[in-house]
Write an enzyme that holds these catalytic residues in place. Sequence first.
Site, PDB file in Angstrom:
ATOM      1  N   CYS A 187       0.848  -1.189   0.000  1.00 37.79           N
ATOM      2  CA  CYS A 187       0.000   0.000   0.000  1.00 37.79           C
ATOM      3  C   CYS A 187       0.886   1.242   0.000  1.00 37.79           C
ATOM      4  CB  CYS A 187      -0.978  -0.002   1.165  1.00 37.79           C
ATOM      5  SG  CYS A 187      -0.432   0.842   2.639  1.00 37.79           S
ATOM      6  N   GLU A 188       0.477   2.214  -0.808  1.00 37.95           N
ATOM      7  CA  GLU A 188       1.306   3.404  -0.948  1.00 37.95           C
ATOM      8  C   GLU A 188       1.175   4.348   0.240  1.00 37.95           C
ATOM      9  OE1 GLU A 188       0.050   5.025  -4.646  1.00 37.95           O
ATOM     10  OE2 GLU A 188      -1.587   6.194  -3.788  1.00 37.95           O
ATOM     11  N   HIS A 189       0.230   4.070   1.135  1.00 34.99           N
ATOM     12  CA  HIS A 189       0.063   4.952   2.293  1.00 34.99           C
ATOM     13  C   HIS A 189       0.973   4.576   3.447  1.00 34.99           C
ATOM     14  CE1 HIS A 189      -4.179   5.408   0.467  1.00 34.99           C
ATOM     15  NE2 HIS A 189      -3.385   6.365   0.029  1.00 34.99           N
ATOM     16  N   HIS A 190       1.266   3.286   3.584  1.00 39.96           N
ATOM     17  CA  HIS A 190       2.070   2.839   4.729  1.00 39.96           C
ATOM     18  C   HIS A 190       3.288   2.020   4.326  1.00 39.96           C
ATOM     19  CE1 HIS A 190      -2.132   3.350   6.184  1.00 39.96           C
ATOM     20  NE2 HIS A 190      -1.512   3.967   7.168  1.00 39.96           N
ATOM     21  N   GLN A 250      -5.635  -0.511  -3.570  1.00 37.83           N
ATOM     22  CA  GLN A 250      -6.332  -1.655  -4.159  1.00 37.83           C
ATOM     23  C   GLN A 250      -7.262  -1.251  -5.308  1.00 37.83           C
ATOM     24  OE1 GLN A 250      -8.208  -4.266  -1.317  1.00 37.83           O
ATOM     25  NE2 GLN A 250      -9.553  -5.170  -2.854  1.00 37.83           N
ATOM     26  N   HIS A 295      -5.093  -6.324   4.143  1.00 39.02           N
ATOM     27  CA  HIS A 295      -4.112  -5.233   4.216  1.00 39.02           C
ATOM     28  C   HIS A 295      -3.408  -5.260   5.570  1.00 39.02           C
ATOM     29  CE1 HIS A 295      -5.555  -2.762   0.663  1.00 39.02           C
ATOM     30  NE2 HIS A 295      -6.464  -3.722   0.750  1.00 39.02           N
ATOM     31  N   CYS A 324      -1.651  -3.054   6.839  1.00 46.47           N
ATOM     32  CA  CYS A 324      -1.766  -1.775   7.543  1.00 46.47           C
ATOM     33  C   CYS A 324      -3.048  -1.724   8.367  1.00 46.47           C
ATOM     34  CB  CYS A 324      -1.667  -0.588   6.583  1.00 46.47           C
ATOM     35  SG  CYS A 324      -2.913  -0.545   5.303  1.00 46.47           S
TER      36      CYS A 324
HETATM   37 ZN    ZN Z   1      -2.093   1.201   4.096  1.00 50.30          ZN
END
Ligand code: ZN
Length: 215
Positions: free
Chosen positions: A99-102, A140, A168, A170
């Site tokens: 995931c590009e956020h975490h 996703q 996920h 995260c």
């Molecule tokens: Zn994430």
Amino acid sequence: MANRGIKQRGQQQVEDVNGCSRPADLAVLQSLVTEMLLALGERPARNGLLKTPERVAKALVFMTQGYHRDIDHLLNGALFPIEYDEMVIVKDIDFFSMCEHHLLPFYGRVHVGYLPNKKVVGLSKIPRIVDVFARRLQVQERLTVQIAETLRSKLNAHGVGVVIEARHLCMMMRGVEKQNTIAVSSSMLGAFRSQPQTRQEFLKLIRRGSVADSD
Ligand SMILES: [Zn+2]
């Protein structure tokens, strides 16, 4: 029973399909990992961590190699003319992405279906198309749409359906800590969007024995 977050995406502009022409820089990554260990309060010089920056840098480059894969190159010689016009389905394709956020993994299964329009793609290429987009920093929903749009444009298919079921890390390891949540996303294009019976047939065929049922 798993919790489900259902997200529907239709036809929309896909960003970043082309990846990146600049090669990954192992040396820079390695020194950044050393910095990160220090910032976390670790001692990068202790025995167990001596080779960690090198290992992490190599792992990151491997897990994001999709930036440097070219779809046209991948499909070269793998498209075949055909009169067959029934639905083609490849289901339960395992994938691993981040995931590009975490920068934490999300993983699960992709189900792909399409209605050919005088052209089919070698079946083994579909999991490889999934990998091109999964092995990047992703969300996703975008991964789902990129796979669907790519198949539609490269095959000129009458319709394409893509469903992704994923866990996920995260969500599982931090924040809400929902261990059993499966996020489901779908992208339905062409006939899969406009014809409910086509969409239903696809959903019925991928449902049998899917990861969702084993929960
Ligand atoms: Zn994430």
